[in-house]
Design a protein around this motif. Structure first.
Motif, PDB file in Angstrom:
ATOM      1  N   SER A  28       0.723  -1.336   0.081  1.00  0.00           N
ATOM      2  CA  SER A  28      -0.157   0.013  -0.042  1.00  0.00           C
ATOM      3  C   SER A  28       0.706   1.210   0.057  1.00  0.00           C
ATOM      4  CB  SER A  28      -1.064   0.031   1.081  1.00  0.00           C
ATOM      5  OG  SER A  28      -0.031   0.041   2.461  1.00  0.00           O
ATOM      6  N   SER A  29       2.100   1.183   0.314  1.00  0.00           N
ATOM      7  CA  SER A  29       2.903   2.454   0.497  1.00  0.00           C
ATOM      8  C   SER A  29       3.402   2.969  -0.850  1.00  0.00           C
ATOM      9  CB  SER A  29       4.240   2.149   1.263  1.00  0.00           C
ATOM     10  OG  SER A  29       5.070   1.051   0.931  1.00  0.00           O
ATOM     11  N   ASP A  30       3.867   4.066  -1.059  1.00  0.00           N
ATOM     12  CA  ASP A  30       4.241   4.858  -2.413  1.00  0.00           C
ATOM     13  C   ASP A  30       5.731   4.982  -2.794  1.00  0.00           C
ATOM     14  OD1 ASP A  30       4.695   6.693  -0.461  1.00  0.00           O
ATOM     15  OD2 ASP A  30       3.535   8.318  -1.332  1.00  0.00           O
ATOM     16  N   SER A  31       6.670   3.904  -2.008  1.00  0.00           N
ATOM     17  CA  SER A  31       7.824   4.040  -2.233  1.00  0.00           C
ATOM     18  C   SER A  31       8.714   2.990  -2.886  1.00  0.00           C
ATOM     19  CB  SER A  31       8.725   4.525  -0.985  1.00  0.00           C
ATOM     20  OG  SER A  31       8.221   5.750  -0.515  1.00  0.00           O
ATOM     21  N   TRP A  32       7.801   2.318  -3.830  1.00  0.00           N
ATOM     22  CA  TRP A  32       8.720   1.258  -4.802  1.00  0.00           C
ATOM     23  C   TRP A  32       9.772   1.815  -5.531  1.00  0.00           C
ATOM     24  CZ3 TRP A  32       7.754  -4.326  -5.559  1.00  0.00           C
ATOM     25  CH2 TRP A  32       6.927  -4.721  -4.607  1.00  0.00           C
ATOM     26  N   VAL A  33       9.352   2.886  -6.065  1.00  0.00           N
ATOM     27  CA  VAL A  33      10.631   3.693  -6.887  1.00  0.00           C
ATOM     28  C   VAL A  33      10.808   5.083  -6.221  1.00  0.00           C
ATOM     29  CG1 VAL A  33      10.940   4.723  -9.100  1.00  0.00           C
ATOM     30  CG2 VAL A  33       9.951   2.423  -9.112  1.00  0.00           C
ATOM     31  N   VAL A  34      11.998   5.440  -5.942  1.00  0.00           N
ATOM     32  CA  VAL A  34      12.046   6.830  -5.796  1.00  0.00           C
ATOM     33  C   VAL A  34      13.307   7.551  -6.267  1.00  0.00           C
ATOM     34  CG1 VAL A  34      11.529   6.170  -3.179  1.00  0.00           C
ATOM     35  CG2 VAL A  34      13.951   6.114  -4.242  1.00  0.00           C
ATOM     36  N   SER A  35      13.284   8.667  -6.767  1.00  0.00           N
ATOM     37  CA  SER A  35      14.224   9.296  -7.508  1.00  0.00           C
ATOM     38  C   SER A  35      14.173  11.040  -7.539  1.00  0.00           C
ATOM     39  CB  SER A  35      13.858   9.192  -9.240  1.00  0.00           C
ATOM     40  OG  SER A  35      14.641   9.941 -10.027  1.00  0.00           O
ATOM     41  N   VAL A  36      15.148  11.335  -7.698  1.00  0.00           N
ATOM     42  CA  VAL A  36      15.377  13.079  -7.430  1.00  0.00           C
ATOM     43  C   VAL A  36      15.218  13.256  -9.116  1.00  0.00           C
ATOM     44  CG1 VAL A  36      16.820  13.395  -5.831  1.00  0.00           C
ATOM     45  CG2 VAL A  36      17.947  12.954  -8.190  1.00  0.00           C
ATOM     46  N   ALA A  37      14.777  14.524  -9.393  1.00  0.00           N
ATOM     47  CA  ALA A  37      14.578  14.955 -10.989  1.00  0.00           C
ATOM     48  C   ALA A  37      15.342  16.309 -11.169  1.00  0.00           C
ATOM     49  CB  ALA A  37      13.110  15.130 -11.275  1.00  0.00           C
ATOM     50  N   THR A  38      16.272  16.326 -12.032  1.00  0.00           N
ATOM     51  CA  THR A  38      16.894  17.625 -12.144  1.00  0.00           C
ATOM     52  C   THR A  38      16.786  18.034 -13.678  1.00  0.00           C
ATOM     53  OG1 THR A  38      18.804  16.369 -12.953  1.00  0.00           O
ATOM     54  CG2 THR A  38      18.462  16.882 -10.511  1.00  0.00           C
ATOM     55  N   THR A  39      16.740  19.459 -13.681  1.00  0.00           N
ATOM     56  CA  THR A  39      16.634  20.261 -14.839  1.00  0.00           C
ATOM     57  C   THR A  39      17.470  21.451 -14.641  1.00  0.00           C
ATOM     58  OG1 THR A  39      15.256  21.454 -16.543  1.00  0.00           O
ATOM     59  CG2 THR A  39      14.647  21.544 -14.108  1.00  0.00           C
ATOM     60  N   SER A  40      17.762  22.218 -15.805  1.00  0.00           N
ATOM     61  CA  SER A  40      18.521  23.227 -15.643  1.00  0.00           C
ATOM     62  C   SER A  40      17.912  24.612 -15.055  1.00  0.00           C
ATOM     63  CB  SER A  40      19.181  23.493 -17.169  1.00  0.00           C
ATOM     64  OG  SER A  40      18.222  24.030 -17.882  1.00  0.00           O
ATOM     65  N   VAL A  41      16.610  24.582 -14.861  1.00  0.00           N
ATOM     66  CA  VAL A  41      15.845  25.874 -14.461  1.00  0.00           C
ATOM     67  C   VAL A  41      15.084  25.359 -13.404  1.00  0.00           C
ATOM     68  CG1 VAL A  41      14.386  27.577 -14.891  1.00  0.00           C
ATOM     69  CG2 VAL A  41      15.953  26.929 -16.763  1.00  0.00           C
ATOM     70  N   ARG A  49       8.353   9.809  -6.318  1.00  0.00           N
ATOM     71  CA  ARG A  49       8.046   8.392  -5.613  1.00  0.00           C
ATOM     72  C   ARG A  49       6.767   8.202  -5.789  1.00  0.00           C
ATOM     73  NH1 ARG A  49       7.548  11.605  -0.825  1.00  0.00           N
ATOM     74  NH2 ARG A  49       5.603  11.324   0.294  1.00  0.00           N
ATOM     75  N   TYR A  50       6.829   6.651  -6.022  1.00  0.00           N
ATOM     76  CA  TYR A  50       5.579   6.269  -6.242  1.00  0.00           C
ATOM     77  C   TYR A  50       5.409   4.586  -5.915  1.00  0.00           C
ATOM     78  CZ  TYR A  50       7.327   4.553 -11.017  1.00  0.00           C
ATOM     79  OH  TYR A  50       8.162   3.970 -11.790  1.00  0.00           O
ATOM     80  N   GLY A  51       4.385   4.169  -5.540  1.00  0.00           N
ATOM     81  CA  GLY A  51       4.287   2.532  -5.086  1.00  0.00           C
ATOM     82  C   GLY A  51       3.537   1.879  -6.339  1.00  0.00           C
ATOM     83  N   LEU A  52       2.678   0.984  -5.980  1.00  0.00           N
ATOM     84  CA  LEU A  52       1.959   0.067  -6.794  1.00  0.00           C
ATOM     85  C   LEU A  52       0.510   0.838  -7.414  1.00  0.00           C
ATOM     86  CD1 LEU A  52       2.541  -3.307  -5.470  1.00  0.00           C
ATOM     87  CD2 LEU A  52       3.789  -2.297  -7.254  1.00  0.00           C
ATOM     88  N   PHE A  53       0.223   1.999  -6.706  1.00  0.00           N
ATOM     89  CA  PHE A  53      -1.114   2.447  -7.034  1.00  0.00           C
ATOM     90  C   PHE A  53      -1.031   3.897  -6.935  1.00  0.00           C
ATOM     91  CE2 PHE A  53      -1.919  -1.322  -4.346  1.00  0.00           C
ATOM     92  CZ  PHE A  53      -2.741  -2.079  -5.415  1.00  0.00           C
ATOM     93  N   ARG A  54      -0.159   4.732  -6.306  1.00  0.00           N
ATOM     94  CA  ARG A  54      -0.168   6.219  -6.192  1.00  0.00           C
ATOM     95  C   ARG A  54       1.242   6.483  -5.815  1.00  0.00           C
ATOM     96  NH1 ARG A  54      -5.334   9.690  -4.028  1.00  0.00           N
ATOM     97  NH2 ARG A  54      -6.973   8.763  -5.501  1.00  0.00           N
ATOM     98  N   GLY A  55       1.396   7.973  -6.246  1.00  0.00           N
ATOM     99  CA  GLY A  55       2.854   8.435  -5.706  1.00  0.00           C
ATOM    100  C   GLY A  55       2.736   9.821  -5.517  1.00  0.00           C
ATOM    101  N   GLU A  56       3.771  10.555  -5.520  1.00  0.00           N
ATOM    102  CA  GLU A  56       3.922  12.059  -5.457  1.00  0.00           C
ATOM    103  C   GLU A  56       5.112  12.524  -6.111  1.00  0.00           C
ATOM    104  OE1 GLU A  56       2.991  14.389  -1.506  1.00  0.00           O
ATOM    105  OE2 GLU A  56       5.331  13.865  -1.367  1.00  0.00           O
ATOM    106  N   LEU A  57       4.899  13.745  -6.953  1.00  0.00           N
ATOM    107  CA  LEU A  57       5.841  14.549  -7.807  1.00  0.00           C
ATOM    108  C   LEU A  57       6.076  16.025  -7.244  1.00  0.00           C
ATOM    109  CD1 LEU A  57       7.583  14.913 -10.216  1.00  0.00           C
ATOM    110  CD2 LEU A  57       5.566  15.296 -11.337  1.00  0.00           C
ATOM    111  N   ILE A  58       7.311  16.046  -6.691  1.00  0.00           N
ATOM    112  CA  ILE A  58       7.421  17.496  -6.105  1.00  0.00           C
ATOM    113  C   ILE A  58       8.222  18.084  -6.855  1.00  0.00           C
ATOM    114  CG2 ILE A  58       8.073  18.714  -3.990  1.00  0.00           C
ATOM    115  CD1 ILE A  58       7.667  16.078  -2.265  1.00  0.00           C
ATOM    116  N   LEU A  59       7.727  19.179  -7.782  1.00  0.00           N
ATOM    117  CA  LEU A  59       8.388  20.229  -8.408  1.00  0.00           C
ATOM    118  C   LEU A  59       8.909  21.418  -7.937  1.00  0.00           C
ATOM    119  CD1 LEU A  59       6.267  19.658 -11.572  1.00  0.00           C
ATOM    120  CD2 LEU A  59       8.357  18.479 -11.065  1.00  0.00           C
ATOM    121  N   ARG A  60      10.334  21.407  -7.884  1.00  0.00           N
ATOM    122  CA  ARG A  60      10.991  22.725  -7.184  1.00  0.00           C
ATOM    123  C   ARG A  60      11.357  23.455  -8.387  1.00  0.00           C
ATOM    124  NH1 ARG A  60      12.010  18.585  -3.325  1.00  0.00           N
ATOM    125  NH2 ARG A  60      11.131  19.104  -1.435  1.00  0.00           N
ATOM    126  N   ASN A  61      10.761  24.037  -9.316  1.00  0.00           N
ATOM    127  CA  ASN A  61      11.021  25.089 -10.363  1.00  0.00           C
ATOM    128  C   ASN A  61      10.992  26.429  -9.604  1.00  0.00           C
ATOM    129  OD1 ASN A  61      11.236  22.943 -12.182  1.00  0.00           O
ATOM    130  ND2 ASN A  61       9.225  23.218 -13.166  1.00  0.00           N
TER     131      ASN A  61
END
Length: 269
Positions: A28-41, A49-61
Motif C-alpha cells: 500500500s505504500s508509495d515508495s517502490w520507486v524513488v528518484s530525484v529529478a533535475t533540470t537546468s532551471v 516517488r511512487y508505489g503500486l497505486f499512487r505516488g507523489e511528484l514534487i517540482l521545485r522550479n
C-alpha cells in the motif's frame, strides 16, 4: 515439557504478524520507486516517488514547491501502465495511450492532455507491462494470504493443547515456506524487470521519458521491506523446526507396568 516448547510457536506467531504488516505496508505504500529529478532551471532538485497505486511528484522550479499526486493508470487493451499527474481521469488515460503508442503527450499536471504524434516510437514505449503489473499485485496478495494463514495457524497451535494435528504445525510450516517463496518471486520479478525493461531509465513517467527532467532513480523502502518479510517467514520455519528437534531430543516419559505391582497399589492416569 510441551508447554515450555510452545514459546517457539508463540514466537512464530509474533513473527508472522510482523510479516503480515510488512507485506501490507509494501503493498500500500508509495515508495517502490524513488528518484530525484533535475533540470537546468529549478531552485533545487525535484523529487518523485511512487508505489503500486499512487505516488507523489514534487517540482521545485520555483521557491514554493509544487506538489502533485501521481496515479498509476493501467490499460489492458494496450498492455500498458504508466504514472500520470493529470488531474482528470480521462486525461490520464489519453496520456497512457499516447505513451504506449510511442507518442509524446504533454507532461504538465493539468486536466487535459495534448499529444504530439509527429514522430512515434512504439518500440521504445516508456510504460510498464500491464501483464507484469497484474502479476506482481496477484503474487503479493497471495503472499499476504498465506502469511495471514500462517499467523492464524501459529496462534491456534500456541493456545490449544495438544497442538492441532491437521492443518496445525505442518500447515504453519508450509505456509511460511510458501510466503518466503512468493516474496522471493516478487522481488526477483520486479528487480529483473527494473534492470532489463528500461523502467530504471524512463520510470514510466512522461516528465522523465521525454527528457524534461533527468532522473536519479532507485528502489525505495517499499520494495526492500519484502526482504524483511521473507526473513520473518524463514525465521518461523527455523523456530518450528528447532521446536520439533528439541521435542525429539527430550527423553520419553517413564513407563509403569501395572502387572509388575501385585500389592494393590492404585494408579491414577
Amino acid at each position: 515439557m510441551a508447554v515450555t516448547r510452545r514459546g517457539y510457536i508463540f514466537s512464530a506467531f509474533l513473527s508472522s504478524v510482523l510479516c503480515v504488516l510488512l507485506i501490507v505496508v509494501a503493498l500500500s505504500s508509495d515508495s517502490w520507486v524513488v528518484s530525484v529529478a533535475t533540470t537546468s532551471v529549478q531552485v533545487s532538485d525535484s523529487e518523485l516517488r511512487y508505489g503500486l497505486f499512487r505516488g507523489e511528484l514534487i517540482l521545485r522550479n520555483l521557491a514554493t514547491p509544487n506538489i502533485n499526486t501521481l496515479y498509476m493508470t493501467c490499460l489492458s487493451d494496450v498492455n500498458a501502465c504508466a504514472l500520470s499527474c493529470k488531474t482528470d481521469a480521462d486525461a490520464r488515460i489519453v496520456e497512457v495511450q499516447a505513451l504506449a503508442a510511442g507518442y509524446r503527450p504533454s507532461p504538465a499536471c493539468l486536466s487535459i492532455t495534448d499529444v504530439d504524434d509527429s514522430d512515434p516510437q512504439p518500440d521504445n514505449a516508456p510504460v510498464i507491462s500491464y501483464a507484469f503489473y497484474v502479476s506482481v499485485i496477484t503474487i503479493l496478495c497471495a503472499q499476504l494470504f498465506v502469511a495471514v494463514t500462517a499467523a492464524g495457524l501459529a496462534i491456534l497451535n500456541a493456545t490449544k493443547n495438544p497442538t492441532e494435528p491437521i492443518f496445525g504445525l505442518p500447515g504453519c510450516l508450509w505456509t511460511n515456506v510458501a510466503s518466503a517463496c512468493l516474496g522471493c518471486i516478487v522481488m526477483l520479478m520486479f528487480g529483473i524487470y527494473w534492470l532489463t525493461s528500461g523502467l530504471n531509465e524512463h520510470l514510466a513517467l512522461a516528465y522523465i521519458a521525454q527528457g524534461t527532467y533527468e532522473a536519479g532513480p532507485g528502489l525505495g523502502y517499499s520494495y526492500w521491506l519484502l526482504i524483511v518479510s521473507i526473513l520473518c517467514a524463514v525465521g518461523n520455519i527455523v523456530l518450528i523446526q528447532v521446536r520439533a528437534y528439541l521435542l525429539e531430543r527430550d527423553p520419553p516419559p517413564p513407563m509403569i507396568k501395572v502387572e509388575n505391582h501385585s500389592d494393590g497399589t492404585i494408579f491414577l492416569y
